[in-house]
Design a protein around this motif. Structure first.
Motif, PDB file in Angstrom:
ATOM      1  N   THR A  77       0.836  -1.206   0.000  1.00 22.58           N
ATOM      2  CA  THR A  77       0.000   0.000   0.000  1.00 22.58           C
ATOM      3  C   THR A  77       0.870   1.255   0.000  1.00 22.58           C
ATOM      4  N   ALA A  78       0.310   2.326  -0.532  1.00 24.67           N
ATOM      5  CA  ALA A  78       0.979   3.632  -0.551  1.00 24.67           C
ATOM      6  C   ALA A  78       2.427   3.502  -0.996  1.00 24.67           C
ATOM      7  N   SER A  79       2.628   2.991  -2.191  1.00 24.85           N
ATOM      8  CA  SER A  79       3.970   2.655  -2.669  1.00 24.85           C
ATOM      9  C   SER A  79       4.880   3.887  -2.734  1.00 24.85           C
ATOM     10  N   ARG A  80       6.167   3.612  -2.626  1.00 26.55           N
ATOM     11  CA  ARG A  80       7.203   4.646  -2.686  1.00 26.55           C
ATOM     12  C   ARG A  80       8.199   4.281  -3.773  1.00 26.55           C
ATOM     13  N   ALA A  81       8.944   5.254  -4.249  1.00 21.21           N
ATOM     14  CA  ALA A  81       9.958   4.981  -5.269  1.00 21.21           C
ATOM     15  C   ALA A  81      10.945   3.924  -4.780  1.00 21.21           C
ATOM     16  N   ALA A  82      11.207   3.894  -3.475  1.00 19.88           N
ATOM     17  CA  ALA A  82      12.152   2.927  -2.900  1.00 19.88           C
ATOM     18  C   ALA A  82      11.632   1.496  -2.948  1.00 19.88           C
ATOM     19  N   ASP A  83      10.335   1.315  -3.254  1.00 16.06           N
ATOM     20  CA  ASP A  83       9.784  -0.034  -3.381  1.00 16.06           C
ATOM     21  C   ASP A  83      10.122  -0.661  -4.728  1.00 16.06           C
ATOM     22  N   THR A  84      10.692   0.119  -5.636  1.00 13.35           N
ATOM     23  CA  THR A  84      11.097  -0.404  -6.942  1.00 13.35           C
ATOM     24  C   THR A  84      12.085  -1.546  -6.759  1.00 13.35           C
ATOM     25  N   ALA A  85      11.712  -2.731  -7.242  1.00 15.00           N
ATOM     26  CA  ALA A  85      12.511  -3.940  -7.036  1.00 15.00           C
ATOM     27  C   ALA A  85      11.800  -5.096  -7.728  1.00 15.00           C
ATOM     28  N   SER A  86      12.425  -6.270  -7.679  1.00 17.95           N
ATOM     29  CA  SER A  86      11.747  -7.499  -8.093  1.00 17.95           C
ATOM     30  C   SER A  86      11.243  -8.214  -6.848  1.00 17.95           C
ATOM     31  N   TYR A  87      10.059  -8.774  -6.961  1.00 19.21           N
ATOM     32  CA  TYR A  87       9.435  -9.454  -5.827  1.00 19.21           C
ATOM     33  C   TYR A  87       9.200 -10.916  -6.208  1.00 19.21           C
ATOM     34  N   PHE A  88       9.627 -11.806  -5.308  1.00 17.17           N
ATOM     35  CA  PHE A  88       9.537 -13.240  -5.564  1.00 17.17           C
ATOM     36  C   PHE A  88       8.712 -13.921  -4.486  1.00 17.17           C
ATOM     37  N   CYS A  89       7.882 -14.868  -4.916  1.00 15.11           N
ATOM     38  CA  CYS A  89       7.271 -15.760  -3.944  1.00 15.11           C
ATOM     39  C   CYS A  89       8.088 -17.052  -3.921  1.00 15.11           C
ATOM     40  N   ALA A  90       8.141 -17.674  -2.776  1.00 14.24           N
ATOM     41  CA  ALA A  90       8.880 -18.924  -2.607  1.00 14.24           C
ATOM     42  C   ALA A  90       8.018 -19.881  -1.804  1.00 14.24           C
ATOM     43  N   THR A  91       7.860 -21.086  -2.322  1.00 15.13           N
ATOM     44  CA  THR A  91       7.055 -22.072  -1.623  1.00 15.13           C
ATOM     45  C   THR A  91       7.968 -23.060  -0.914  1.00 15.13           C
ATOM     46  N   GLN A  92       7.622 -23.350   0.325  1.00 14.44           N
ATOM     47  CA  GLN A  92       8.393 -24.286   1.142  1.00 14.44           C
ATOM     48  C   GLN A  92       7.579 -25.552   1.322  1.00 14.44           C
ATOM     49  N   ASP A  95      11.274 -28.793  -0.292  1.00  9.53           N
ATOM     50  CA  ASP A  95      12.383 -27.868  -0.506  1.00  9.53           C
ATOM     51  C   ASP A  95      11.808 -26.488  -0.808  1.00  9.53           C
ATOM     52  N   MET A  96      12.694 -25.541  -1.055  1.00 12.23           N
ATOM     53  CA  MET A  96      12.270 -24.166  -1.309  1.00 12.23           C
ATOM     54  C   MET A  96      12.308 -23.910  -2.813  1.00 12.23           C
ATOM     55  N   ARG A  97      11.179 -23.455  -3.385  1.00 15.13           N
ATOM     56  CA  ARG A  97      11.133 -23.179  -4.815  1.00 15.13           C
ATOM     57  C   ARG A  97      10.689 -21.728  -5.023  1.00 15.13           C
ATOM     58  N   PHE A  98      11.434 -21.005  -5.845  1.00 15.44           N
ATOM     59  CA  PHE A  98      11.123 -19.604  -6.151  1.00 15.44           C
ATOM     60  C   PHE A  98      10.452 -19.488  -7.506  1.00 15.44           C
ATOM     61  N   GLY A  99       9.579 -18.486  -7.625  1.00  9.91           N
ATOM     62  CA  GLY A  99       9.025 -18.143  -8.916  1.00  9.91           C
ATOM     63  C   GLY A  99       9.982 -17.237  -9.674  1.00  9.91           C
ATOM     64  N   ALA A 100       9.551 -16.797 -10.856  1.00 10.14           N
ATOM     65  CA  ALA A 100      10.391 -15.962 -11.718  1.00 10.14           C
ATOM     66  C   ALA A 100      10.329 -14.487 -11.338  1.00 10.14           C
ATOM     67  N   GLY A 101       9.377 -14.119 -10.482  1.00  9.96           N
ATOM     68  CA  GLY A 101       9.348 -12.762  -9.952  1.00  9.96           C
ATOM     69  C   GLY A 101       8.490 -11.780 -10.718  1.00  9.96           C
ATOM     70  N   THR A 102       8.108 -10.720 -10.029  1.00  5.15           N
ATOM     71  CA  THR A 102       7.415  -9.570 -10.620  1.00  5.15           C
ATOM     72  C   THR A 102       8.332  -8.361 -10.473  1.00  5.15           C
ATOM     73  N   ARG A 103       8.571  -7.692 -11.606  1.00  4.50           N
ATOM     74  CA  ARG A 103       9.425  -6.487 -11.555  1.00  4.50           C
ATOM     75  C   ARG A 103       8.523  -5.285 -11.343  1.00  4.50           C
ATOM     76  N   LEU A 104       8.626  -4.666 -10.190  1.00 11.13           N
ATOM     77  CA  LEU A 104       7.809  -3.507  -9.836  1.00 11.13           C
ATOM     78  C   LEU A 104       8.611  -2.230 -10.015  1.00 11.13           C
ATOM     79  N   THR A 105       8.012  -1.276 -10.750  1.00 11.11           N
ATOM     80  CA  THR A 105       8.605   0.058 -10.901  1.00 11.11           C
ATOM     81  C   THR A 105       7.632   1.061 -10.323  1.00 11.11           C
ATOM     82  N   VAL A 106       8.088   1.865  -9.371  1.00  7.97           N
ATOM     83  CA  VAL A 106       7.268   2.908  -8.776  1.00  7.97           C
ATOM     84  C   VAL A 106       7.847   4.250  -9.208  1.00  7.97           C
ATOM     85  N   LYS A 107       7.062   4.993  -9.960  1.00 12.93           N
ATOM     86  CA  LYS A 107       7.532   6.269 -10.506  1.00 12.93           C
ATOM     87  C   LYS A 107       7.239   7.400  -9.535  1.00 12.93           C
ATOM     88  N   PRO A 108       8.224   8.261  -9.300  1.00 15.15           N
ATOM     89  CA  PRO A 108       8.014   9.369  -8.358  1.00 15.15           C
ATOM     90  C   PRO A 108       7.092  10.451  -8.942  1.00 15.15           C
TER      91      PRO A 108
END
Lengths: 108, 114
Positions: A77-92, A95-108
């Motif tokens: 919520t209430a995103s900030r420019a600093a939240d710009t990153a890739s976000y991954f879910c991982a299921t345990q 073993d631990m398996r990661f997805g390919a991720g969502t690339r989030l860009t927050v424009k100022p």
């Protein structure tokens, strides 16, 4: 092979808006975790939700888990420019398996 | 607390050469993981240690990759000989125990194979 699949692959929003990312998976799990990765850095743990939990909050983060649909969502919520990153879910599971991720860009 | 330390940060080698990566986990963390992250993908688990024993190495290409954690603390991952497809970031992570615990990641080693 990767277990989780994030949707969308990329998301671009304005500062102050909310960002929602989804994760679907295929097999049974013990817990599901969300991580953030800034460019050129390692992953940072955000939140862990256990298979018997439906929702968790941490600051501006809200995670839901629906084991019947094998899906999870991450809301920032209430995103900030600093939240710009890739976000991954991982299921345990076994073993631990990661997805390919969502690339989030927050424009100022 | 100090984070997971990895070295080197970058490595460039030619195919068929060998390379080694080093990881120092967070103090007291019994579980150590090595992941391979190819550009644009999520991390893929290569090997998991519990203290100095291997828990899971099912996705480790054992004909060329090897890893050890002799004293249950530091770990090294080696590739010999390297192939072009090994170009990736190699991430080390640690956790207090396996399973229901968050993993703490180092910043990784970016490997480029020429």
């Amino acid at each position: 092979s990767q277990q989780g699949e994030e949707d969308p692959q990329a998301l671009s929003i304005q500062e102050g808006e909310n960002a929602t990312m989804n994760c679907s998976y295929k097999t049974s799990i013990n817990n599901l975790q969300w991580y953030r990765q800034n460019s050129g850095r390692g992953l940072v743990h955000l939140i862990l939700i256990r298979s018997n939990e439906r929702e968790k909050h941490s600051g501006r983060l809200r995670v839901t888990l629906d084991t019947s649909k094998k899906s999870s969502s991450l809301l920032i919520t209430a995103s900030r420019a600093a939240d710009t990153a890739s976000y991954f879910c991982a299921t345990q599971g076994n073993d631990m398996r990661f997805g390919a991720g969502t690339r989030l860009t927050v424009k100022p | 607390e100090a984070g997971v330390a990895q070295s080197p940060r970058y490595k460039i080698i030619e195919k068929r050469q060998s390379v080694a990566f080093w990881c120092n986990p967070i103090s007291g963390h019994a579980t150590l993981y090595w992941y391979q992250q190819i550009l644009g993908q999520g991390p893929k688990l290569l090997i998991q240690f519990q203290n100095n024993g291997v828990v899971d190495d099912s996705q480790l290409p054992k004909d060329r990759f090897s890893a050890e954690r002799l004293k249950g603390v530091d770990s090294t991952l080696k590739i010999q000989p390297a192939k072009l497809e090994d170009s990736a970031v190699y991430l080390c992570a640690s956790s207090f125990s396996p399973g229901d615990q968050p993993q703490h990641f180092g910043d990784g080693t970016r490997l480029s194979i020429l």
